[in-house]
Design a protein around this motif. Structure first.
Motif, mmCIF file in Angstrom:
data_model
loop_
_atom_site.group_PDB
_atom_site.id
_atom_site.type_symbol
_atom_site.label_atom_id
_atom_site.label_comp_id
_atom_site.label_asym_id
_atom_site.label_seq_id
_atom_site.Cartn_x
_atom_site.Cartn_y
_atom_site.Cartn_z
ATOM 1 N N THR A 147 18.527 52.134 15.612
ATOM 2 C CA THR A 147 18.155 52.299 14.211
ATOM 3 C C THR A 147 17.677 53.736 14.060
ATOM 4 N N LYS A 148 18.374 54.522 13.257
ATOM 5 C CA LYS A 148 18.036 55.941 13.187
ATOM 6 C C LYS A 148 18.476 56.551 11.869
ATOM 7 N N ARG A 152 15.858 55.789 7.487
ATOM 8 C CA ARG A 152 16.229 55.098 8.719
ATOM 9 C C ARG A 152 16.962 53.801 8.379
ATOM 10 N N SER A 153 17.892 53.897 7.439
ATOM 11 C CA SER A 153 18.624 52.703 7.040
ATOM 12 C C SER A 153 19.974 52.606 7.735
ATOM 13 N N PHE A 154 20.151 53.402 8.810
ATOM 14 C CA PHE A 154 21.401 53.392 9.558
ATOM 15 C C PHE A 154 21.238 52.627 10.869
ATOM 16 N N SER A 195 29.960 52.797 16.063
ATOM 17 C CA SER A 195 30.207 52.540 14.642
ATOM 18 C C SER A 195 28.901 52.760 13.893
ATOM 19 N N ILE A 196 28.978 53.414 12.739
ATOM 20 C CA ILE A 196 27.796 53.708 11.939
ATOM 21 C C ILE A 196 27.745 52.749 10.758
ATOM 22 N N ASP A 219 30.015 49.429 7.117
ATOM 23 C CA ASP A 219 30.524 50.434 8.048
ATOM 24 C C ASP A 219 30.837 51.721 7.287
ATOM 25 N N VAL A 220 30.087 52.784 7.581
ATOM 26 C CA VAL A 220 30.275 54.072 6.902
ATOM 27 C C VAL A 220 30.652 55.155 7.913
#
Length: 254
Positions: free
Chosen positions: A135-136, A143-145, A159-160, A170-171
């Motif tokens: 989570t970063k 930190r919503s990734f 995968s992001i 998935d972005v």
């Protein structure tokens, strides 16, 4: 064996609730409260991993005013182990942070379950698989990734995912800089000696990095390497490489 484990786990759950209610939860369950909510938490019982059976279960509970714990939602019994629970404020649903539950079902295989509120009830919002998860912040905005790593011990193609308020989306394609840095790391490796499958994976990183010239170079090298194996060549792999090459628009590699 599986039936015995399930029966044992069902018998243990009331003891978990009791331990939580009196503040004496044992080391065996993983317990975390939702941020700012001492009355609301998540507990995971996981039987120790063994060659025959791994069993775990997620339970969302509420503690009432007299200290009794009540299950609000529970997952099915599943063959996972080594659970972890994390909360991050940016990943929330209906005003409540979502529980990010990580667990393993193999040495390099795991899953991330998102448990939170939907329509006023606790549910499993989503589940994604990967070897391990981070989570970063990617664009320094929040930190919503979530980064889902696929094969960290071979050739990792992460995968992001980004939280959109309801689910992880998935972005990966929207963050070429991340993959350019990853591609640069592999540039110092002797990838010219790799086999066709590894080169195909590396071409995927080049594609996500937006480097169509490198993608084409790697695909051609992958086709050459695999074709050189003659009768032992992986025909489906060759077809996949050829399909990827045809998908690169003329002039796009320049």
């Amino acid at each position: 064996m599986k039936q015995v484990a399930m029966t044992t786990l069902r018998c243990l759950l009331p003891l978990v609730f009791f331990a939580i209610a009196i503040g004496q939860a044992q080391d065996s369950p993983v317990v975390k409260h939702f941020p700012g909510r001492k009355d609301l938490g998540v507990v995971i019982w996981s039987l120790p991993p063994n060659p025959q059976e791994n069993i775990s279960q997620i339970v969302v509970f509420r503690v009432d005013k007299v200290g009794n714990a009540h299950a609000l939602w529970q997952s099915e019994l599943e063959p996972t182990y080594a659970p972890q629970i994390e909360f991050t404020p940016e990943i929330a649903s209906e005003g409540l942070p979502v529980a990010l539950v990580r667990s393993q079902f193999g040495l390099a295989a795991g899953e991330l379950e998102l448990v939170g509120q939907s329509a006023g009830r606790f549910v499993r919002l989503q589940r994604i698989t990967g070897s391990f998860f981070e989570t970063k912040s990617i664009d320094e905005s929040s930190r919503s990734f979530i980064i889902a790593h696929e094969k960290p011990n071979i050739l990792d193609i992460p995968s992001i995912y980004r939280w959109n308020g309801k689910r992880l989306v998935d972005v990966s394609a929207a963050h070429p800089t991340y993959y350019r840095e990853l591609l640069h790391e592999h540039a110092t490796e002797p990838y010219q000696t790799w086999g066709g499958l590894a080169l195909l994976d590396l071409s995927r990183i080049a594609s996500l990095a937006g480097d169509r010239a490198k993608e084409q170079e790697l695909l051609k090298l992958a086709f050459q390497k695999e074709s050189a194996r003659g009768a032992a060549a992986d025909k489906p792999l060759l077809q996949q490489i050829a399909q990827r090459l045809r998908a690169i628009p003329v002039g796009a590699e320049n």
